[in-house]
Design a protein around this motif. Structure first.
Motif, PDB file in Angstrom:
ATOM      1  N   GLN A  65      42.323  32.651  48.150  1.00 38.25           N
ATOM      2  CA  GLN A  65      41.237  33.476  47.614  1.00 38.25           C
ATOM      3  C   GLN A  65      41.474  33.943  46.175  1.00 38.25           C
ATOM      4  O   GLN A  65      40.757  33.885  45.358  1.00 38.25           O
ATOM      5  CB  GLN A  65      41.176  34.532  48.630  1.00 38.25           C
ATOM      6  CG  GLN A  65      39.942  35.311  47.871  1.00 38.25           C
ATOM      7  CD  GLN A  65      39.258  36.274  49.084  1.00 38.25           C
ATOM      8  OE1 GLN A  65      39.280  36.014  50.392  1.00 38.25           O
ATOM      9  NE2 GLN A  65      38.796  37.334  48.934  1.00 38.25           N
ATOM     10  N   GLU A  66      42.882  34.256  45.870  1.00 34.50           N
ATOM     11  CA  GLU A  66      43.312  34.559  44.496  1.00 34.50           C
ATOM     12  C   GLU A  66      43.042  33.404  43.564  1.00 34.50           C
ATOM     13  O   GLU A  66      42.749  33.763  42.238  1.00 34.50           O
ATOM     14  CB  GLU A  66      44.967  35.170  44.464  1.00 34.50           C
ATOM     15  CG  GLU A  66      45.849  34.170  45.026  1.00 34.50           C
ATOM     16  CD  GLU A  66      46.046  34.478  46.419  1.00 34.50           C
ATOM     17  OE1 GLU A  66      47.145  34.245  46.628  1.00 34.50           O
ATOM     18  OE2 GLU A  66      45.186  34.758  47.151  1.00 34.50           O
ATOM     19  N   LEU A  93      37.023  31.832  38.729  1.00 36.03           N
ATOM     20  CA  LEU A  93      35.667  32.712  38.490  1.00 36.03           C
ATOM     21  C   LEU A  93      35.983  33.646  37.214  1.00 36.03           C
ATOM     22  O   LEU A  93      34.860  33.727  36.390  1.00 36.03           O
ATOM     23  CB  LEU A  93      35.130  33.316  39.708  1.00 36.03           C
ATOM     24  CG  LEU A  93      34.958  32.433  40.764  1.00 36.03           C
ATOM     25  CD1 LEU A  93      34.342  33.275  41.987  1.00 36.03           C
ATOM     26  CD2 LEU A  93      33.726  31.566  40.523  1.00 36.03           C
ATOM     27  N   LYS A  94      37.140  34.127  37.071  1.00 35.30           N
ATOM     28  CA  LYS A  94      37.034  35.424  36.352  1.00 35.30           C
ATOM     29  C   LYS A  94      37.605  35.028  34.907  1.00 35.30           C
ATOM     30  O   LYS A  94      37.427  35.538  34.021  1.00 35.30           O
ATOM     31  CB  LYS A  94      38.098  36.581  36.967  1.00 35.30           C
ATOM     32  CG  LYS A  94      38.057  37.593  35.877  1.00 35.30           C
ATOM     33  CD  LYS A  94      37.031  38.784  36.321  1.00 35.30           C
ATOM     34  CE  LYS A  94      37.270  40.034  35.575  1.00 35.30           C
ATOM     35  NZ  LYS A  94      35.898  40.827  35.566  1.00 35.30           N
ATOM     36  N   GLU A 118      30.205  33.538  29.615  1.00 30.95           N
ATOM     37  CA  GLU A 118      28.877  34.340  29.381  1.00 30.95           C
ATOM     38  C   GLU A 118      28.666  35.226  30.391  1.00 30.95           C
ATOM     39  O   GLU A 118      27.902  36.421  30.207  1.00 30.95           O
ATOM     40  CB  GLU A 118      27.903  33.732  28.846  1.00 30.95           C
ATOM     41  CG  GLU A 118      27.885  32.783  27.670  1.00 30.95           C
ATOM     42  CD  GLU A 118      28.298  33.264  26.326  1.00 30.95           C
ATOM     43  OE1 GLU A 118      27.971  34.797  26.484  1.00 30.95           O
ATOM     44  OE2 GLU A 118      28.664  32.945  25.480  1.00 30.95           O
ATOM     45  N   SER A 119      28.973  34.880  31.742  1.00 28.52           N
ATOM     46  CA  SER A 119      28.576  35.655  32.738  1.00 28.52           C
ATOM     47  C   SER A 119      29.658  36.128  33.608  1.00 28.52           C
ATOM     48  O   SER A 119      29.988  37.209  33.680  1.00 28.52           O
ATOM     49  CB  SER A 119      27.472  34.540  33.697  1.00 28.52           C
ATOM     50  OG  SER A 119      27.256  35.510  34.935  1.00 28.52           O
ATOM     51  N   LEU A 120      30.383  35.308  34.400  1.00 27.61           N
ATOM     52  CA  LEU A 120      31.379  35.556  35.631  1.00 27.61           C
ATOM     53  C   LEU A 120      32.457  36.604  35.066  1.00 27.61           C
ATOM     54  O   LEU A 120      32.712  37.442  35.806  1.00 27.61           O
ATOM     55  CB  LEU A 120      31.880  34.590  36.328  1.00 27.61           C
ATOM     56  CG  LEU A 120      30.787  33.641  37.184  1.00 27.61           C
ATOM     57  CD1 LEU A 120      31.572  32.474  37.292  1.00 27.61           C
ATOM     58  CD2 LEU A 120      30.324  34.488  38.151  1.00 27.61           C
ATOM     59  N   ASP A 143      35.817  43.480  39.255  1.00 25.04           N
ATOM     60  CA  ASP A 143      36.706  42.569  40.307  1.00 25.04           C
ATOM     61  C   ASP A 143      36.179  42.742  41.873  1.00 25.04           C
ATOM     62  O   ASP A 143      36.352  41.640  42.692  1.00 25.04           O
ATOM     63  CB  ASP A 143      38.167  43.254  40.516  1.00 25.04           C
ATOM     64  CG  ASP A 143      38.929  43.022  39.098  1.00 25.04           C
ATOM     65  OD1 ASP A 143      38.459  42.014  38.383  1.00 25.04           O
ATOM     66  OD2 ASP A 143      39.834  43.846  38.876  1.00 25.04           O
ATOM     67  N   SER A 144      35.518  43.733  42.391  1.00 20.67           N
ATOM     68  CA  SER A 144      34.830  43.717  43.547  1.00 20.67           C
ATOM     69  C   SER A 144      33.957  42.660  43.662  1.00 20.67           C
ATOM     70  O   SER A 144      33.921  41.903  44.729  1.00 20.67           O
ATOM     71  CB  SER A 144      34.277  45.078  43.829  1.00 20.67           C
ATOM     72  OG  SER A 144      33.553  45.381  44.890  1.00 20.67           O
TER      73      SER A 144
END
Length: 424
Positions: free
Chosen positions: A247-248, A254-255, A274-276, A281-282
């Motif tokens: 998951q990390e 994504l981040k 531009e977005s993610l 973090d939640s």
């Protein structure tokens, strides 16, 4: 022949539209749900701040801003197989933007895909996803956009071919592929799963790229099994096979745009930048929880590689090109140097049935986004000016065959098809 087919389709669409127009009212939801008590209690400043955050989650500015243009003033040409849809001005200008719109007008655009004047909106504006956005979030978005500095910029007409430019054709399309709905949490799932589902299916509009489209641009449900992005020439991979990812690693990708498993390139790099990266973090964790829980696609049949001398020589030529141009960064074992240089062994960008992404990256380079978590990204230089179509095919075929990768080879014609596609 193609023109004849399009004409036949157009006539059929027009015929269907006669009936669809009579029934169009059933696709207009009159739901003007009042804001919840929690939202009603928000101060105007808090509601605007929430809307600004949601605008990032929806990546609204990316489509409604031209390169070098004023934010949200529209004018960007969104390429589709049917022509270009020109994004509108959504600043607070009353004459050319949405400054004169009410919250109800804005809600109906998101939820029903209808403009303030009653025109049907084209689904390049992904109301097929935004229809799931709650009224509370729509109102917060509206409140924020009303604070965007007004820019007087008249909206340009769409550049669509006949019959797709006709509202009756669009009415027929909607009758087939769109019905307003609301997001309903699944009681058997966790809070994080439901939040991730809401973001992915709604504001994130992930299925707009990550689902296959039929010849009329329709998709089946909310599938995320991947598909070629029309007109852009990139393949959005399936999101249904993240169960084997930690998951990390999903949250990192994504981040920040990079992870030990992969790096984002092409249109997804813009989404991350531009977005993610701006999501908390939640929410990023919730999206990862949802994606990781998606059922995996069925396993593709094992590819049986050709052992003929010509096929073996083709891959050997690719191996020599890899040693000359690629090994210093990606290593002899294909392990790469994460997160600077992504691994090639087991990389899904290389093992998908479609090889368009590695072809375009070899031709034009691979440029990871600059993010707060990865402010100085490493990028891959283009090789299109150094390698012929055949040489690109050889090295891509080698990458798809080595270190346990087992995907079909490509040829020079495959490469040539994508060599001239514009980058933007």
């Amino acid at each position: 022949m193609r023109k004849i087919v399009y004409t036949i389709i157009g006539i059929a669409l027009a015929a269907v539209a006669v009936a669809a127009g009579l029934l169009a009212q059933q696709f207009w939801s009159s739901d003007n749900t009042p804001p919840s008590a929690a939202t009603a209690a928000l101060s105007p400043a808090d509601r605007i701040a929430r809307g600004a955050y949601l605008a990032k989650a929806g990546d609204c500015m990316a489509c409604h801003t031209t390169r070098g243009g004023a934010a949200y003033a529209g004018g960007r040409a969104l390429q589709t197989p049917f022509g270009n849809v020109i994004s509108p001005n959504i600043t607070a200008d009353r004459a050319t933007g949405i400054g004169a719109w009410s919250a109800d007008d804005f809600w109906h655009a998101l939820h029903n895909g209808k403009s303030r004047d009653g025109r049907l909106l084209y689904p390049a504006f992904p109301y097929t996803n935004y229809t799931r956005v709650t009224r509370d979030d729509a109102d917060a978005l509206y409140a924020y956009l009303q604070t965007v500095p007004a820019v007087t910029q008249t909206n340009q007409p769409h550049q669509l071919r006949f019959p797709y430019k006709l509202q009756v054709s669009l009415a027929a399309w909607r009758a087939l592929y769109f019905k307003p709905e609301v997001f309903r949490p699944e009681t058997g799932q966790s809070v994080d799963w439901n939040r991730g589902a809401y973001l992915v299916q709604g504001l994130g509009h992930c299925s707009a790229c990550h689902s296959a489209r039929n010849p009329l641009g329709g998709s089946a449900g909310e599938g995320l099994s991947g598909g070629l992005i029309p007109a852009l020439g990139w393949y959005a991979p399936s999101l249904n096979a993240r169960g084997d990812w930690q998951q990390e690693h999903i949250t990192a990708l994504l981040k920040t745009g990079v992870s030990p498993r992969a790096t984002v390139f092409g249109p997804m790099a813009e989404v991350v930048k531009e977005s993610l990266q701006h999501l908390n973090d939640s929410d990023i964790n919730a999206i990862a929880v949802y994606l990781k829980a998606l059922p995996a696609d069925g396993a593709a049949p094992a590819f049986e590689r050709d052992g003929a001398p010509e096929a073996v020589a083709f891959l050997q030529a690719g191996a020599k090109l890899y040693e000359k141009h690629c090994v210093d960064c990606h290593g002899a074992s294909g392990a790469g140097q994460p997160a600077a240089y992504p691994p090639l062994a087991g990389n899904r960008a290389l093992t998908m049935e479609s090889a368009v992404n590695p072809i375009r990256i070899v031709l034009n380079g691979g440029f990871a986004p600059g993010t707060a978590g990865n402010p100085r990204p490493y990028s891959m230089p283009p090789f299109g000016h150094l390698l012929s179509d055949t040489e690109v095919a050889q090295v891509v075929s080698y990458l798809r065959s080595e270190w346990g990768n087992n995907a079909p080879p490509v040829n020079g014609n495959d490469v040539n098809r994508y060599r001239a596609i514009p980058l933007d």
